[in-house]
Design a protein around this motif. Structure first.
Motif, PDB file in Angstrom:
ATOM      1  N   GLY A  47     -16.525  68.149 -63.400  1.00  0.00           N
ATOM      2  CA  GLY A  47     -15.576  68.267 -61.845  1.00  0.00           C
ATOM      3  C   GLY A  47     -16.576  68.896 -60.981  1.00  0.00           C
ATOM      4  N   LEU A  53     -19.816  68.586 -61.240  1.00  0.00           N
ATOM      5  CA  LEU A  53     -20.705  67.928 -61.680  1.00  0.00           C
ATOM      6  C   LEU A  53     -20.438  66.295 -60.622  1.00  0.00           C
ATOM      7  N   MET A  54     -18.997  65.843 -60.387  1.00  0.00           N
ATOM      8  CA  MET A  54     -19.078  64.965 -60.297  1.00  0.00           C
ATOM      9  C   MET A  54     -18.996  65.306 -58.563  1.00  0.00           C
ATOM     10  N   ALA A  55     -18.537  66.251 -57.899  1.00  0.00           N
ATOM     11  CA  ALA A  55     -18.267  66.572 -56.870  1.00  0.00           C
ATOM     12  C   ALA A  55     -20.485  66.717 -56.035  1.00  0.00           C
ATOM     13  N   VAL A  57     -22.580  65.630 -57.261  1.00  0.00           N
ATOM     14  CA  VAL A  57     -23.665  63.828 -57.254  1.00  0.00           C
ATOM     15  C   VAL A  57     -22.831  63.430 -56.436  1.00  0.00           C
ATOM     16  N   LEU A  68     -21.646  59.243 -64.465  1.00  0.00           N
ATOM     17  CA  LEU A  68     -22.414  60.105 -63.532  1.00  0.00           C
ATOM     18  C   LEU A  68     -24.236  60.169 -63.793  1.00  0.00           C
ATOM     19  N   MET A 111     -25.167  58.052 -61.344  1.00  0.00           N
ATOM     20  CA  MET A 111     -24.918  58.318 -59.798  1.00  0.00           C
ATOM     21  C   MET A 111     -26.028  59.583 -59.498  1.00  0.00           C
ATOM     22  N   TRP A 112     -25.990  60.186 -60.353  1.00  0.00           N
ATOM     23  CA  TRP A 112     -27.348  60.750 -60.312  1.00  0.00           C
ATOM     24  C   TRP A 112     -28.851  60.152 -59.777  1.00  0.00           C
ATOM     25  N   GLY A 113     -29.205  60.520 -59.371  1.00  0.00           N
ATOM     26  CA  GLY A 113     -30.506  60.317 -58.151  1.00  0.00           C
ATOM     27  C   GLY A 113     -30.027  58.504 -57.284  1.00  0.00           C
ATOM     28  N   ILE A 119     -25.604  57.288 -53.241  1.00  0.00           N
ATOM     29  CA  ILE A 119     -24.392  55.986 -53.293  1.00  0.00           C
ATOM     30  C   ILE A 119     -24.043  55.821 -51.665  1.00  0.00           C
ATOM     31  N   LEU A 175     -12.859  58.630 -61.185  1.00  0.00           N
ATOM     32  CA  LEU A 175     -13.568  58.828 -62.052  1.00  0.00           C
ATOM     33  C   LEU A 175     -12.931  60.588 -62.502  1.00  0.00           C
ATOM     34  N   PHE A 176     -12.469  61.022 -60.680  1.00  0.00           N
ATOM     35  CA  PHE A 176     -11.888  62.724 -61.118  1.00  0.00           C
ATOM     36  C   PHE A 176     -11.017  62.555 -60.985  1.00  0.00           C
ATOM     37  N   LEU A 223     -10.468  62.519 -65.340  1.00  0.00           N
ATOM     38  CA  LEU A 223     -11.255  63.659 -66.135  1.00  0.00           C
ATOM     39  C   LEU A 223     -10.095  64.306 -66.034  1.00  0.00           C
TER      40      LEU A 223
END
Lengths: 345, 564
Positions: free
Chosen positions: A65, A67-69, A71, B354, B357-359, B362, B375-376, B379
């Protein structure tokens, strides 16, 4: 280890406090039967296992979570974005392998811990001193039989206190007379279903005396919601006294002969039994010691003459969908019957 | 070929349909008789949204009843009918219908085909599904025979035997439940066959299996899973009907039948069904997250493999719904392990999203807002799922409000959020109009606030011992305040859904023109006009990579150079 244990308990207590339910962690019987106020070995074992699982899942939540925040904030497109495309990355075998292997390890640990607890609770050997109780689920009440003691009663279960020095666990055989039900006293153990043609088992060793509440946990028809469950954990003396009273034959009070007459002539005895009389019905609760119970209608209302009269007069007004019919008795018959039933101590 | 002497030439009406005025009757006729996958896709979706409003209204009635202890808003009988109908409606009439709407509309477009493999079967499937749903609701009128008052099914959407036997469920309510699900199941199977056949045989030139959009991969898996799982459900419904009308004893325990057999049949369908409903959410995420992060999906082969993996594992976990049934300790351990295993491919998916989305850069337009929330929430849904797979803990939590919270986190927090995101994303393609971003943001924030008030809170009464399916509870149990918050959240979600319906109507009338590719996306459906013409593609497309439009937009650095 003990310190760590206290820390865990503290964290959960803090969480529940945050939710305004600190009481849920108190020892002994609670009106709110929180699974985090266990009062019996299986319930306590489940609680400790749940702490372990909560720690692992909580850690996963924080890491992933977080990491998600991160990102979402770090890589959001700014207002003055130049519309150029970012570098395209199509994958990475090493990285993907890593986040496959780590979950596999977590699953192995979780599974082994869980499996150990499954066997510990489910396959616990039954000691010689255990009290046997057969529970029969009915729409919408509970029948209790004590094969060792020759007692049949309903809706209010009495079992003895168990302790480390004097273990006296109760072992249940779970049967159903009609549809599926489920036996759930959260503070004393997890639930187990009562299924027709499929006898089940359950055990508990209550550590604090008092009244534990629960209720049917498998939808069983119109009045499933009010199929309440009351377990009285008695001290050894209380339990002996209760047993002695229940083993006595039905009370024969000559002053209420008119009421007994109503009971025996107005179809009551087709469904209900009173030991020592002609009434041997098995469809409804055994009424031999009805007056010794605190509640009526499987825990819905207090057992007093006024409620008893209303219950006989119109069961649907108290428990809509209850299978006991309104007997259309005259006021006089109702009074006589109530007076009779009140003597069945 | 353009020989003007051919008699057929003059008979052809070459005016584009949009330029002619149509009477309402003509329009209705064209929708009712259509075999076009796009129109059927829209029909499915509109039908599903209609039932979403109906099932939502039932949910709100349920929540009003439970907002306070000893409430008398609904009678016990009505309450039991409402929660049965709510569950049945949401799973079969909303979930299945909307996801098949998406599949119908998008699969042919995404693989560069002009229609589904069997267009007439497609129309048949839709109308059969629609008829099944209508039949279910007809029980409100005809459940006790035409001369009596209606009686909707009241045995729970899981309809455990022997409560469904005639001895305990007289009248016809349970028959409506069983038969309407058989009927809509026929439609579902038809669509699933169609999607499998379309995916296998209708892909355009250059589109190998490993170049299919992941959306199509997932619907391929979903359809295969549907074909496997609707079978035991339909078999069980037929057996139940035989029990009720022909004196069969499959589940009739009074005559020696088995109640546990029903559970096995039901959950062999019912558990994979959860994946039939959640994999489409993944499908939508696989399209929206890359486009709004401006990056290629990370680890395409792993994503495709994980989808197939989830489908396989999901077939071996059904008995985790039965930890309290009194299975042996070895069975309980087995189903604990198999259930936990689902976490591995699912984890791979979350991490790959994830990494996608990284780099990136967005852009939080409404579709991406919904998918970020997805996503949240997914999880959290996964983690509470792991808790429930721990069978001793499940002995406490099973059939409690904790379980209700968990699966609504999956079905609302993940699936419904993804569906809303998908509707914002593809609405412009289907209608030519953008949905209003401003109203969309209102919709999103109202919905997410309502969602968390409802379903975060709902875990607590479960821990405090509140079982599911109860129409009321005693005041001294301490469940009241929690339930009040849950109910308030439910009403906010209802308002948010109405905001969305309003957005659709307003935007359809005077929304911004979308153009063919409003999101600067990469898959084939964005090469057509919005809405696409009847035949989708004037020229059969040819693709050279997973992102054909990326190749077109970036000829200097095309995708196929990097694809594994």
């Amino acid at each position: 280890m003990l310190r760590l244990w206290k820390l865990r308990k503290g964290v959960v207590a803090a969480l529940l406090l945050l939710f305004g339910t600190a009481l849920a962690l108190a020892e002994g019987p609670q009106a709110t039967p929180s699974i985090y106020a266990p009062a019996s070995t299986p319930a306590a074992q489940i609680q400790s296992l749940s702490y372990f699982v909560l720690e692992i899942t909580g850690a996963i939540f924080l890491v992933v979570g977080g990491l998600m925040a991160f990102v979402c904030f770090r890589y959001r497109a700014g207002k003055n974005d130049d519309k150029s495309e970012p570098a395209q990355i199509y994958g990475s075998t090493q990285v993907e392998l890593a986040w496959t292997v780590i979950p596999v390890l977590i699953v192995v640990v979780l599974f082994l811990t869980t499996a150990r607890m499954i066997f510990a609770i489910q396959d616990a050997p039954k000691p010689k001193e255990a009290v046997d109780v057969t529970v029969v689920g009915h729409q919408f009440w509970w029948e209790y039989r004590y094969p060792q003691l020759g007692i049949v009663t309903a809706n209010e279960l009495h079992i003895p206190l168990s302790s480390k020095t004097d273990p006296k666990p109760t072992y249940f055989k779970l049967l159903s007379a009609d549809v599926d039900h489920s036996y759930w006293v959260p503070q004393l153990s997890g639930k187990t279903d009562l299924i027709p043609n499929h006898p089940n088992e359950l055990w508990m060793d209550p550590l604090y005396p008092g009244l534990y509440k629960g209720q049917c946990a498998q939808f069983c028809g119109a009045e499933h919601a009010l199929m309440l469950l009351r377990v009285y954990v008695d001290t050894p003396e209380q339990f002996q006294a209760w047993v002695a009273n229940q083993q006595k034959p039905g009370v024969q009070d000559p002053t209420v002969a008119a009421g007994r007459q109503v009971f025996e002539t107005q179809a009551c005895m087709n469904c209900h039994a009173v030991a020592g009389t002609a009434a041997t019905g098995r469809y409804g609760p055994d009424l031999t010691h009805l007056a010794s119970r605190d509640t009526l209608a499987s825990g819905v209302i207090e057992n007093n003459p006024k409620n008893l009269r209303q219950w006989i007069k119109d069961p649907d007004s108290i428990k809509p969908g209850a299978l006991m019919p309104a007997m259309k008795l005259s006021d006089e018959q109702l009074d006589q019957l109530t007076a009779y039933l009140a003597t069945l101590k | 070929m353009a020989d003007s002497t051919l008699p057929i030439q003059g008979a052809l009406d070459i005016t584009p349909p949009a330029a002619r005025k149509h009477s309402i009757l003509e329009i209705a006729h064209s929708w009712i008789t259509t075999v076009d996958h796009k129109k059927l896709g829209i029909l499915y979706t509109v039908f599903g949204i209609f039932w979403l409003l109906v099932g939502g209204a039932e949910a709100i009635a349920i929540r009003i009843q439970l907002a306070m202890p000893n409430n008398h808003f609904l009678s016990p009988q009505t309450y039991n009918q409402f929660f049965t109908m709510h569950g049945t409606t949401m799973v079969f009439l909303v979930g299945m219908t909307i996801i098949f709407g998406f599949a119908n509309y998008l699969v042919p477009l995404m693989i560069g085909a002009r229609d589904m493999a069997f267009p007439r079967l497609n129309a048949f499937s839709f109308w059969v599904t629609a008829f099944g749903g209508t039949l279910l609701y007809y029980s409100f009128l005809g459940g006790s025979g035409l001369y009596g008052v209606g009686s909707a099914p009241d045995v729970g959407w899981f309809a455990y035997a022997p409560l469904t036997a005639r001895a305990f469920s007289p009248g016809h309510a349970t028959d409506y439940w069983a038969i309407s699900l058989i009927v809509s199941g026929i439609g579902t199977v038809g669509t699933a066959i169609n999607i499998v056949a379309t995916t296998v045989s209708m892909r355009c030139k250059g589109m190998t299996l490993m170049r299919m959009p992941l959306f199509v991969w997932l619907f391929f898996v979903v359809s295969a899973l549907t074909l496997i799982t609707i079978t035991p459900l339909t078999a069980a419904q037929i057996m139940l009907t035989i029990d009720r009308y022909l004196g069969g004893h499959f589940f009739d325990t009074q005559a020696g039948g088995s109640a546990v057999a029903w559970m096995h049949f039901f959950w062999i369908f019912g558990h994979p069904e959860v994946y039939v409903l959640i994999l489409p959410a993944f499908a939508i995420a696989n399209e929206i997250i890359p486009v709004f992060s401006r990056k290629a999906i990370f680890g395409y082969p792993a994503m495709a493999a994980a989808s197939v993996g989830i489908a396989f594992v999901s077939l071996g976990v059904w008995a985790h719904h039965m930890f309290t049934v009194g299975m042996t300790s070895v069975s309980n351990a087995f189903f604990t392990l198999s259930t936990m295993l689902v976490g591995i491919p699912t984890g791979i998916k979350i991490f790959n999203w994830l990494a996608t989305m990284w780099g990136g850069k967005i852009r939080f337009a409404t579709p991406m807002l919904f998918l970020t929330a997805f996503l949240f929430q997914f999880l959290i849904a996964g983690l509470t799922g792991i808790m429930l797979s721990v069978s001793p803990w499940d002995w406490q939590l099973h059939n409690s409000y904790f379980v209700i919270a968990h699966f609504h986190y999956v079905l609302v927090g993940a699936l419904v959020f993804a569906i809303f995101g998908g509707l914002y994303y593809w609405f412009p393609k289907a209608t030519g109009k953008m949905l209003s971003e401003k109203i969309g943001k209102w919709h999103f924030w109202l919905f997410i606030i309502g969602f968390h008030l409802t379903f975060d809170t709902m875990h607590v009464p479960g821990i405090l011992g509140m079982p599911r399916s109860i129409y009321t509870y005693e005041p001294d149990r301490g469940w009241g305040p929690w339930n009040l918050v849950v109910s308030i959240g439910g009403i906010i979600q209802g308002i948010a859904t109405l905001v969305f319906a309003y957005n659709m109507i307003v935007s359809l009338r005077k929304g911004e023109e979308a153009g063919p590719d409003p999101w600067d996306a990469w898959t084939l459906e964005w090469t057509t006009s919005s809405p696409p013409p009847d035949y989708n593609f004037a020229i059969d497309p040819v693709v050279g990579s997973r992102r054909p439009l990326w190749d077109l937009k970036h000829p200097e650095d095309p995708d196929w150079k990097y694809e594994a």
